[in-house]
Scaffold this motif. Sequence first.
Motif, PDB file in Angstrom:
ATOM      1  N   ALA A   1       0.840  -1.192   0.000  1.00  0.00           N
ATOM      2  CA  ALA A   1       0.000   0.000   0.000  1.00  0.00           C
ATOM      3  C   ALA A   1       0.876   1.243   0.000  1.00  0.00           C
ATOM      4  O   ALA A   1       2.102   1.164   0.000  1.00  0.00           O
ATOM      5  CB  ALA A   1      -0.915  -0.007   1.228  1.00  0.00           C
ATOM      6  N   GLY A   2       0.237   2.397  -0.008  1.00  0.00           N
ATOM      7  CA  GLY A   2       0.975   3.637   0.032  1.00  0.00           C
ATOM      8  C   GLY A   2       0.101   4.812  -0.356  1.00  0.00           C
ATOM      9  O   GLY A   2      -1.008   4.628  -0.877  1.00  0.00           O
ATOM     10  N   PRO A   3       0.569   6.010  -0.103  1.00  0.00           N
ATOM     11  CA  PRO A   3      -0.268   7.191  -0.331  1.00  0.00           C
ATOM     12  C   PRO A   3      -0.634   7.417  -1.791  1.00  0.00           C
ATOM     13  O   PRO A   3      -1.608   8.116  -2.077  1.00  0.00           O
ATOM     14  CB  PRO A   3       0.596   8.341   0.207  1.00  0.00           C
ATOM     15  N   GLU A   4       0.123   6.863  -2.735  1.00  0.00           N
ATOM     16  CA  GLU A   4      -0.210   7.011  -4.143  1.00  0.00           C
ATOM     17  C   GLU A   4      -1.026   5.844  -4.666  1.00  0.00           C
ATOM     18  O   GLU A   4      -1.361   5.795  -5.847  1.00  0.00           O
ATOM     19  CB  GLU A   4       1.064   7.163  -4.982  1.00  0.00           C
ATOM     20  N   ILE A   5      -1.345   4.882  -3.785  1.00  0.00           N
ATOM     21  CA  ILE A   5      -2.035   3.675  -4.219  1.00  0.00           C
ATOM     22  C   ILE A   5      -3.404   3.550  -3.573  1.00  0.00           C
ATOM     23  O   ILE A   5      -4.395   3.224  -4.233  1.00  0.00           O
ATOM     24  CB  ILE A   5      -1.189   2.427  -3.868  1.00  0.00           C
ATOM     25  N   SER A   6      -3.461   3.786  -2.267  1.00  0.00           N
ATOM     26  CA  SER A   6      -4.724   3.663  -1.535  1.00  0.00           C
ATOM     27  C   SER A   6      -4.802   4.822  -0.559  1.00  0.00           C
ATOM     28  O   SER A   6      -4.610   5.972  -0.931  1.00  0.00           O
ATOM     29  CB  SER A   6      -4.795   2.297  -0.843  1.00  0.00           C
ATOM     30  N   ASP A   7      -5.075   4.577   0.690  1.00  0.00           N
ATOM     31  CA  ASP A   7      -5.016   5.624   1.706  1.00  0.00           C
ATOM     32  C   ASP A   7      -4.776   4.968   3.057  1.00  0.00           C
ATOM     33  O   ASP A   7      -4.804   3.746   3.190  1.00  0.00           O
ATOM     34  CB  ASP A   7      -6.281   6.488   1.710  1.00  0.00           C
ATOM     35  N   GLU A   8      -4.537   5.783   4.063  1.00  0.00           N
ATOM     36  CA  GLU A   8      -4.174   5.251   5.375  1.00  0.00           C
ATOM     37  C   GLU A   8      -5.311   4.466   6.012  1.00  0.00           C
ATOM     38  O   GLU A   8      -5.074   3.438   6.659  1.00  0.00           O
ATOM     39  CB  GLU A   8      -3.726   6.400   6.281  1.00  0.00           C
ATOM     40  N   ASP A   9      -6.543   4.925   5.863  1.00  0.00           N
ATOM     41  CA  ASP A   9      -7.674   4.207   6.444  1.00  0.00           C
ATOM     42  C   ASP A   9      -7.819   2.819   5.827  1.00  0.00           C
ATOM     43  O   ASP A   9      -8.147   1.846   6.523  1.00  0.00           O
ATOM     44  CB  ASP A   9      -8.969   5.001   6.250  1.00  0.00           C
ATOM     45  N   ASP A  10      -7.617   2.733   4.527  1.00  0.00           N
ATOM     46  CA  ASP A  10      -7.680   1.435   3.863  1.00  0.00           C
ATOM     47  C   ASP A  10      -6.626   0.498   4.439  1.00  0.00           C
ATOM     48  O   ASP A  10      -6.902  -0.668   4.749  1.00  0.00           O
ATOM     49  CB  ASP A  10      -7.468   1.633   2.362  1.00  0.00           C
ATOM     50  N   PHE A  11      -5.405   0.987   4.600  1.00  0.00           N
ATOM     51  CA  PHE A  11      -4.291   0.174   5.069  1.00  0.00           C
ATOM     52  C   PHE A  11      -4.500  -0.281   6.507  1.00  0.00           C
ATOM     53  O   PHE A  11      -4.420  -1.476   6.824  1.00  0.00           O
ATOM     54  CB  PHE A  11      -3.010   0.982   4.942  1.00  0.00           C
ATOM     55  N   THR A  12      -4.783   0.661   7.401  1.00  0.00           N
ATOM     56  CA  THR A  12      -4.950   0.289   8.808  1.00  0.00           C
ATOM     57  C   THR A  12      -6.209  -0.547   9.006  1.00  0.00           C
ATOM     58  O   THR A  12      -6.233  -1.448   9.861  1.00  0.00           O
ATOM     59  CB  THR A  12      -4.998   1.543   9.697  1.00  0.00           C
ATOM     60  N   GLY A  13      -7.250  -0.278   8.217  1.00  0.00           N
ATOM     61  CA  GLY A  13      -8.464  -1.084   8.307  1.00  0.00           C
ATOM     62  C   GLY A  13      -8.215  -2.527   7.924  1.00  0.00           C
ATOM     63  O   GLY A  13      -8.732  -3.456   8.558  1.00  0.00           O
ATOM     64  N   LEU A  14      -7.417  -2.741   6.880  1.00  0.00           N
ATOM     65  CA  LEU A  14      -7.089  -4.105   6.462  1.00  0.00           C
ATOM     66  C   LEU A  14      -6.279  -4.825   7.523  1.00  0.00           C
ATOM     67  O   LEU A  14      -6.565  -5.989   7.851  1.00  0.00           O
ATOM     68  CB  LEU A  14      -6.327  -4.067   5.142  1.00  0.00           C
ATOM     69  N   LEU A  15      -5.269  -4.176   8.069  1.00  0.00           N
ATOM     70  CA  LEU A  15      -4.460  -4.825   9.106  1.00  0.00           C
ATOM     71  C   LEU A  15      -5.311  -5.195  10.308  1.00  0.00           C
ATOM     72  O   LEU A  15      -5.157  -6.288  10.896  1.00  0.00           O
ATOM     73  CB  LEU A  15      -3.310  -3.904   9.530  1.00  0.00           C
ATOM     74  N   ALA A  16      -6.245  -4.317  10.686  1.00  0.00           N
ATOM     75  CA  ALA A  16      -7.117  -4.606  11.822  1.00  0.00           C
ATOM     76  C   ALA A  16      -8.058  -5.761  11.507  1.00  0.00           C
ATOM     77  O   ALA A  16      -8.271  -6.655  12.342  1.00  0.00           O
ATOM     78  CB  ALA A  16      -7.922  -3.360  12.197  1.00  0.00           C
TER      79      ALA A  16
END
Length: 536
Positions: free
Chosen positions: A219-234
């Motif tokens: 993931a990354g800021p040019e690909i998705s967003d922080e909420d998407d990333f942290t939501g997936l990990l959770a």
Amino acid sequence: MTESEHRTVLLRGGDVHSPADPFATAMVVERGHVAWVGSEGAADAFASGVDEVIDLQGALVTPAFTDAHVHTTATGLALTGLDLSDTRTLAEALERVRAHSAARPGDRVLLGHGWDATRWPERRPPSRTELDEATGGRPLYLPRIDVHSAVVTSALLDLVPGVTAMTGYHPDQPLTAAAHHAVRAAAHAAVTPGQRAEAQRAALHHAASLGIGTLHECAGPEISDEDDFTGLLALAQQEPGPRVVGYWADTDVKRAAALGAIGAAGDLFVDGSLGSHTACLHEPYADAGHTGTAHLDAAAVAAHVTACTEAGVQAGFHAIGDAAVSAVVQGMRAAAEAVGLARVRAARHRVEHAEMLTPAAIAAFAELGLTASVQPAFDAAWGGEDGMYAQRLGAERARTLNPYAAMLRAGVPLAFGSDSPVTPLDPWGTVRAAAFHRTPEHRISVRAAFTAHTRGGWRATGRDDAGVLVPGAPADYAVWRTGDLVVQAPDDRVARWSTDPRSGTPGLPDLTPGADLPVCLRTVVAGRTVFVRPNE
């Protein structure tokens, strides 16, 4: 540890792929780890002291696969939404867009994926006018299969002020660079948390059904967003399913760590893709008068690698073209001069894709301890004399791509993945693609490919104790219905097969093109069952 992870389970009556015993037919799992691997006769001693006995009925047990490069939410959206990857004509693609728009009247933005104009007789992407008509004037984001360019509707452009002045904006061509990143951000912002979680669950369930026990989310800021990333990990922590290891592609090393990433790595773009003419080359494209796009130079690479090495986290870069790979190698060497070669090697920094490698670049990867996170399905999809690679580069340059055999001979660690949804989650298909590479001199053994797709993914995260079924290893495994097992002859790297038991080598399924691929019956992660095929 959950109750299921505390259970002791005996699996018996099958074939267990384990270097601990090449003739193993049984395995004991206890407290989320492999406790014992051995023969059917010896298994009797465990039968009375376990919580459950599973009769394998001749099935094969292997380590679960690790997919070392995935975009999970995008994969789920492709599984549940508009997928154009198998369309045969432009007209068919437009008709699917029209049907999808009619079926999703409540979506704020329509999302699709997977078109590839090189496979269509028209040899061109859909125009904005055609998409406006097919959607009835609604916002639509439709990335190319490589996700490095996209066609969109006028209504989506209206949601991005100033997009027409951005780099990569083309009135009648797919958007690239900054313009593409801006419309992608607008499209993803329209996805509700509920839609996002639904897509992530769909992707994780699909991965588990294929015997995948671990995903590396890139993931990354040019690909998705922080909420998407942290939501997936959770979500992956809270619900049964594959492990998710997170990489956040950002030069802000502290931010990546704060989000839960194990590395400021993954798709930190040094260049783009061959299909979109944005991979950065030393010589111009055969079908375009330019050399692609460079996003980071060697100095920027060196600064990031130095920062990550000092912080004790992995760095990693997306680099496909030969000029991009050169920039990575030069930057890595500069970082090694600054902090020491031993520290750079110990950090196990990564390069994603790494398709255009010269012999000098391969030697540098080995010297610097770089893991090559690669996708053999790319060659299966775009290699060959008439494939997209040959169209973009000419046949001579195309034949140099994805040189897996040379990489292994040089000692470069390989970790296999899919880059899903660019190519589908398909681990056995990935192993087959590497073993039967379209360029014969780049082929590797089925055993080496299988190792790269299991143990290689764990090693890429710094774990050397996993991805193999031996006592003490995490109990991440899959059970397969398959045909006869074969053992590759030690004197032939690719094509000759042997069933001679004297080889003492654990067998793997026959993956010769045309043979049926194994079917996953059960997937277990840390001793916890995350998938069971119905009626099995």
